[in-house]
Design a protein around this motif. Structure first.
Motif, PDB file in Angstrom:
ATOM      1  N   ARG A  52       0.793  -1.225   0.000  1.00 31.40           N
ATOM      2  CA  ARG A  52       0.000   0.000   0.000  1.00 31.40           C
ATOM      3  C   ARG A  52       0.829   1.280   0.000  1.00 31.40           C
ATOM      4  O   ARG A  52       0.291   2.355  -0.196  1.00 31.40           O
ATOM      5  CB  ARG A  52      -0.953  -0.020   1.196  1.00 31.40           C
ATOM      6  N   GLN A  53       2.120   1.160   0.257  1.00 31.39           N
ATOM      7  CA  GLN A  53       3.004   2.336   0.225  1.00 31.39           C
ATOM      8  C   GLN A  53       4.417   1.837   0.060  1.00 31.39           C
ATOM      9  O   GLN A  53       4.774   0.770   0.563  1.00 31.39           O
ATOM     10  CB  GLN A  53       2.852   3.171   1.507  1.00 31.39           C
ATOM     11  N   GLU A  54       5.229   2.614  -0.666  1.00 32.15           N
ATOM     12  CA  GLU A  54       6.571   2.127  -1.014  1.00 32.15           C
ATOM     13  C   GLU A  54       7.478   1.952   0.206  1.00 32.15           C
ATOM     14  O   GLU A  54       8.419   1.147   0.163  1.00 32.15           O
ATOM     15  CB  GLU A  54       7.217   3.064  -2.028  1.00 32.15           C
ATOM     16  N   GLY A  55       7.210   2.676   1.290  1.00 30.56           N
ATOM     17  CA  GLY A  55       7.969   2.427   2.503  1.00 30.56           C
ATOM     18  C   GLY A  55       7.715   1.023   3.012  1.00 30.56           C
ATOM     19  O   GLY A  55       8.635   0.320   3.450  1.00 30.56           O
ATOM     20  N   GLY A  56       6.466   0.584   2.949  1.00 32.44           N
ATOM     21  CA  GLY A  56       6.145  -0.789   3.310  1.00 32.44           C
ATOM     22  C   GLY A  56       6.803  -1.789   2.387  1.00 32.44           C
ATOM     23  O   GLY A  56       7.285  -2.844   2.814  1.00 32.44           O
ATOM     24  N   VAL A  57       6.844  -1.469   1.091  1.00 36.32           N
ATOM     25  CA  VAL A  57       7.505  -2.327   0.109  1.00 36.32           C
ATOM     26  C   VAL A  57       8.963  -2.571   0.498  1.00 36.32           C
ATOM     27  O   VAL A  57       9.439  -3.711   0.575  1.00 36.32           O
ATOM     28  CB  VAL A  57       7.439  -1.687  -1.295  1.00 36.32           C
ATOM     29  N   TYR A 417       8.614   0.026  10.824  1.00 32.59           N
ATOM     30  CA  TYR A 417       9.175  -1.211  10.269  1.00 32.59           C
ATOM     31  C   TYR A 417       8.394  -2.453  10.694  1.00 32.59           C
ATOM     32  O   TYR A 417       8.310  -3.432   9.947  1.00 32.59           O
ATOM     33  CB  TYR A 417      10.632  -1.324  10.728  1.00 32.59           C
ATOM     34  N   GLY A 418       7.810  -2.444  11.885  1.00 34.09           N
ATOM     35  CA  GLY A 418       7.289  -3.659  12.488  1.00 34.09           C
ATOM     36  C   GLY A 418       6.202  -4.348  11.695  1.00 34.09           C
ATOM     37  O   GLY A 418       6.275  -5.563  11.445  1.00 34.09           O
ATOM     38  N   VAL A 419       5.150  -3.623  11.298  1.00 35.08           N
ATOM     39  CA  VAL A 419       4.036  -4.253  10.586  1.00 35.08           C
ATOM     40  C   VAL A 419       4.474  -4.790   9.223  1.00 35.08           C
ATOM     41  O   VAL A 419       4.200  -5.955   8.899  1.00 35.08           O
ATOM     42  CB  VAL A 419       2.836  -3.285  10.462  1.00 35.08           C
ATOM     43  N   PRO A 420       5.153  -3.998   8.368  1.00 33.71           N
ATOM     44  CA  PRO A 420       5.600  -4.572   7.094  1.00 33.71           C
ATOM     45  C   PRO A 420       6.521  -5.781   7.273  1.00 33.71           C
ATOM     46  O   PRO A 420       6.388  -6.777   6.549  1.00 33.71           O
ATOM     47  CB  PRO A 420       6.340  -3.404   6.418  1.00 33.71           C
ATOM     48  N   ALA A 421       7.451  -5.706   8.230  1.00 29.89           N
ATOM     49  CA  ALA A 421       8.349  -6.838   8.459  1.00 29.89           C
ATOM     50  C   ALA A 421       7.574  -8.072   8.879  1.00 29.89           C
ATOM     51  O   ALA A 421       7.893  -9.198   8.469  1.00 29.89           O
ATOM     52  CB  ALA A 421       9.387  -6.471   9.528  1.00 29.89           C
ATOM     53  N   ALA A 422       6.556  -7.874   9.701  1.00 31.42           N
ATOM     54  CA  ALA A 422       5.758  -9.008  10.158  1.00 31.42           C
ATOM     55  C   ALA A 422       4.958  -9.625   9.005  1.00 31.42           C
ATOM     56  O   ALA A 422       4.782 -10.846   8.950  1.00 31.42           O
ATOM     57  CB  ALA A 422       4.825  -8.565  11.282  1.00 31.42           C
ATOM     58  N   ASN A 446       3.144   2.928   9.013  1.00 34.97           N
ATOM     59  CA  ASN A 446       2.925   1.930   7.966  1.00 34.97           C
ATOM     60  C   ASN A 446       1.805   0.964   8.324  1.00 34.97           C
ATOM     61  O   ASN A 446       1.763  -0.158   7.807  1.00 34.97           O
ATOM     62  CB  ASN A 446       4.215   1.135   7.680  1.00 34.97           C
ATOM     63  N   GLY A 447       0.902   1.411   9.199  1.00 37.45           N
ATOM     64  CA  GLY A 447      -0.197   0.544   9.606  1.00 37.45           C
ATOM     65  C   GLY A 447      -1.120   0.151   8.477  1.00 37.45           C
ATOM     66  O   GLY A 447      -1.848  -0.846   8.579  1.00 37.45           O
ATOM     67  N   GLU A 449      -0.409  -1.316   5.952  1.00 38.08           N
ATOM     68  CA  GLU A 449      -0.039  -2.623   5.424  1.00 38.08           C
ATOM     69  C   GLU A 449      -0.825  -3.755   6.085  1.00 38.08           C
ATOM     70  O   GLU A 449      -0.685  -4.920   5.687  1.00 38.08           O
ATOM     71  CB  GLU A 449       1.472  -2.854   5.553  1.00 38.08           C
ATOM     72  N   LEU A 450      -1.681  -3.427   7.062  1.00 37.83           N
ATOM     73  CA  LEU A 450      -2.645  -4.420   7.537  1.00 37.83           C
ATOM     74  C   LEU A 450      -3.508  -4.895   6.372  1.00 37.83           C
ATOM     75  O   LEU A 450      -3.939  -6.051   6.328  1.00 37.83           O
ATOM     76  CB  LEU A 450      -3.529  -3.836   8.632  1.00 37.83           C
ATOM     77  N   ALA A 451      -3.767  -4.001   5.434  1.00 33.43           N
ATOM     78  CA  ALA A 451      -4.538  -4.381   4.250  1.00 33.43           C
ATOM     79  C   ALA A 451      -3.807  -5.440   3.445  1.00 33.43           C
ATOM     80  O   ALA A 451      -4.426  -6.364   2.888  1.00 33.43           O
ATOM     81  CB  ALA A 451      -4.818  -3.151   3.384  1.00 33.43           C
ATOM     82  N   THR A 452      -2.488  -5.335   3.369  1.00 35.86           N
ATOM     83  CA  THR A 452      -1.691  -6.339   2.666  1.00 35.86           C
ATOM     84  C   THR A 452      -1.773  -7.675   3.382  1.00 35.86           C
ATOM     85  O   THR A 452      -1.890  -8.731   2.746  1.00 35.86           O
ATOM     86  CB  THR A 452      -0.232  -5.865   2.552  1.00 35.86           C
ATOM     87  N   ALA A 453      -1.704  -7.639   4.717  1.00 31.04           N
ATOM     88  CA  ALA A 453      -1.815  -8.871   5.494  1.00 31.04           C
ATOM     89  C   ALA A 453      -3.133  -9.573   5.213  1.00 31.04           C
ATOM     90  O   ALA A 453      -3.182 -10.800   5.018  1.00 31.04           O
ATOM     91  CB  ALA A 453      -1.676  -8.557   6.987  1.00 31.04           C
ATOM     92  N   VAL A 454      -4.222  -8.805   5.191  1.00 29.41           N
ATOM     93  CA  VAL A 454      -5.541  -9.387   4.944  1.00 29.41           C
ATOM     94  C   VAL A 454      -5.659  -9.870   3.501  1.00 29.41           C
ATOM     95  O   VAL A 454      -6.189 -10.948   3.226  1.00 29.41           O
ATOM     96  CB  VAL A 454      -6.646  -8.366   5.283  1.00 29.41           C
ATOM     97  N   GLN A 455      -5.138  -9.083   2.567  1.00 21.15           N
ATOM     98  CA  GLN A 455      -5.235  -9.445   1.149  1.00 21.15           C
ATOM     99  C   GLN A 455      -4.591 -10.792   0.870  1.00 21.15           C
ATOM    100  O   GLN A 455      -5.096 -11.575   0.056  1.00 21.15           O
ATOM    101  CB  GLN A 455      -4.593  -8.358   0.288  1.00 21.15           C
ATOM    102  N   TYR A 456      -3.473 -11.076   1.551  1.00 25.53           N
ATOM    103  CA  TYR A 456      -2.752 -12.317   1.288  1.00 25.53           C
ATOM    104  C   TYR A 456      -3.015 -13.389   2.350  1.00 25.53           C
ATOM    105  O   TYR A 456      -2.369 -14.430   2.353  1.00 25.53           O
ATOM    106  CB  TYR A 456      -1.255 -12.033   1.119  1.00 25.53           C
TER     107      TYR A 456
END
Length: 553
Positions: A52-57, A417-422, A446-447, A449-456
């Motif tokens: 969802r954001q390049e920092g998360g990437v 860093y924590g959420v994307p790394a997780a 970067n919260g 990226e919870l959407a990324t967690a759910v998406q996958y």
């Protein structure tokens, strides 16, 4: 467009990634590399994670490299995409983690006109990457990709940035991928090993500081065997706590922010420091004070895979340039009887056991007790992922990082860093328990990226510690400018409701008992789970420091 019409250059780039055993890419898509996205369509060898954001990437790619020992791979677009991603490049550089960032770039004929979103990426990333370059010729894609993997993994691991001109990706080419790049495994010099053993044997109170620079499970196993055989106290560098088992009878604890005062004194009193993998940076040495650059009355043996790090900051009495696993195995096998085992290792471990055992407090939500309950409840090989902030101190002190890898945390102190790394960890190790630990300020960086967690569909537990402030800065502010609060207070959302809106399960905890109940319920569920922990801003650190206490210092 379909996979059969993918341009030659883009198809070749994907083939090169497969040849380098790249099995996962993290990305926010951009029009500057549509050809590559087309080449990835239907690709079964590479798992593409849309973020969802390049920092998360870039954080996910950095974490993936830390877990696998091979470069984590990210694709972002030019300009804003690349600058957003730069935070992960900086973390990978300071954390010594292998990573390759591909950036879609302006067309070659547009260069130097300040075209749309144009940035000189070699100049921009040069200071924070091991190598930054542009691939101008499709025929040279195999050369650049193989070199990127080699540079990212060799010596001191780190990030590489490759710019991909948009028009180049549509070029015709008959070039073929190069073979997989392998990290050089340099063994230590036997004469240097003999000198090292003699120095340790002559020492009265040696201490080891380990972790980093390509450390892996093999290095952990062999170095632990060596240290236990001779009774050598072993401390871990900042946020390298999984470099040795916490159950080892010679593990002395971790350095960094808020270490055990007894460990600090032990290192200051040591007559010999054996630094293996650790760069002895500012955080590990508390501003170069625990071990000073000239360390009078102490000898320093420094082992590192990159000759550029040896003697760079510290006066070094013996420098060994070697791969971490190779060195550790050589040390474990070297037993010439010249070292009489020390008693200090078990003593240091006993001091750490006392320091890392939670003691009850009067806080309604006692984070020390909460971490202790997590230790009792979750599997020993649980992976803890956190960003930067005062909240991390409770896990640094009380959690036991058993197994490798089990700690993903930026040594450079980057928030978010924590959420994307997780997410990356849960995708890489779907059978492991993965916990993201975040502060309130840290989480909202970067919260999304919870959407990324759910998406996958990953299984992920998030613990958000909410004190309504940028706690670390508030702590420093109270120390330097007592009772003059400025720019550190936060107005937060309902984090539990936020997680539910993403499709997860959540609970709010304002007491220790509520946290324990929430953790037990979360453990019985799958998917995204979040516990919103509300604490008083006065409860600042695992050491027991408070804002009020700081005011009087």
């Amino acid at each position: 467009m379909n996979e059969h019409t993918t341009p030659d250059a883009a198809r070749l780039l994907v083939q090169c990634l497969v040849e380098q055993h790249c099995d996962r890419i993290f990305t926010v898509p951009g029009e500057s590399f549509l050809q590559v996205l087309d080449g990835l369509h239907g690709q079964t060898d590479i798992d593409v994670i849309t973020c969802r954001q390049e920092g998360g990437v870039s954080f996910m790619a950095c974490a993936d490299g830390a877990m696998t020992g091979r470069p984590g791979v990210a694709f972002v677009t030019r300009g804003p995409g690349a600058t957003n991603a730069s935070i992960g490049v900086h973390v990978a550089y300071q954390d010594s983690q292998p990573m390759v960032l591909f950036v879609g770039d302006v067309a070659r004929e547009m260069r130097d006109r300040e075209g749309f979103q144009e940035v000189d990426f070699a100049a921009f990333f040069g200071p924070i990457a091991k190598w930054a370059a542009r691939i101008d010729s499709a025929d040279r894609i195999p050369e650049y990709v193989a070199r990127a993997w080699s540079v990212a993994m060799s010596g001191r691991p780190g990030p590489v940035v490759l710019a991909l001109p948009e028009d180049m990706l549509s070029d015709a080419t008959e070039a073929k991928p190069r073979p997989e790049a392998i990290r050089p495994a340099q063994p230590p010099c036997p004469d240097a090993m003999q000198a090292m053993m003699a120095m340790i044997g002559d020492a009265a109170s040696p201490v080891a500081i380990i972790g980093g620079a390509g450390w892996n499970a093999k290095a952990r196993e062999h170095f632990q065997a060596f240290a236990e055989r001779i009774g050598l106290p072993v401390a871990t560098a900042f946020r390298r706590q999984d470099a040795i088992s916490p159950r080892s009878p010679v593990y002395a604890g971790n350095l960094g922010y808020g270490p055990n005062p007894k460990l600090v004194e032990r290192i200051k009193a040591a007559d010999l420091i054996l630094a293996v993998g650790a760069r002895l940076g500012e955080a590990t040495t508390d501003g170069y004070t625990i071990v000073t650059p000239d360390h009078p009355d102490q000898q320093l043996i420094h082992v590192h895979p990159d000759p550029g790090e040896l003697g760079r900051v510290y006066r070094t009495d013996l420098a060994l340039c070697a791969d971490m696993p190779e060195f550790a195995e050589a040390a474990a096998l070297w037993d010439d009887g010249s070292i009489i085992p020390f008693d200090a290792g078990p003593q240091a471990h006993a001091e750490w056991e006392e320091w890392s055992t939670p003691a009850p407090s009067d806080w309604p939500l006692d984070l020390a007790s909460c971490v202790g309950f997590m230790r009792e409840t979750l599997p020993a090989d649980t992976m803890i992922c956190n960003g930067a902030g005062n909240f991390g101190g409770w896990w640094h002190r009380y959690w036991r990082y058993d197994g490798h890898p089990t700690q993903l945390a930026p040594t450079c102190g980057a928030m978010g860093y924590g959420v994307p790394a997780a997410v990356a960890a849960a995708r890489r190790f779907p059978d492991r328990t993965v916990v993201a630990v975040s502060g309130d300020g840290d989480f909202l960086m970067n919260g999304q990226e919870l959407a990324t967690a759910v998406q996958y569909g990953v299984d992920l537990l998030v613990v958000v510690v909410d004190n309504g402030a940028y706690g670390t800065i508030r702590m420093h502010q109270e120390r330097e400018f007592p009772a003059r609060i400025s720019a550190t207070e936060l107005k937060n959302p309902d984090f539990a409701a936020l997680a539910i809106s993403f499709g997860g399960w959540a609970a709010r905890a304002e007491t220790t008992d509520q946290f324990k109940s929430a953790l037990l319920e979360a453990q019985g569920r799958k998917g995204l789970r979040l516990i919103h922990c509300v604490i008083d801003v006065e409860q600042l650190a695992a050491s027991g420091a408070t804002v009020s206490g700081l005011r009087s210092r």
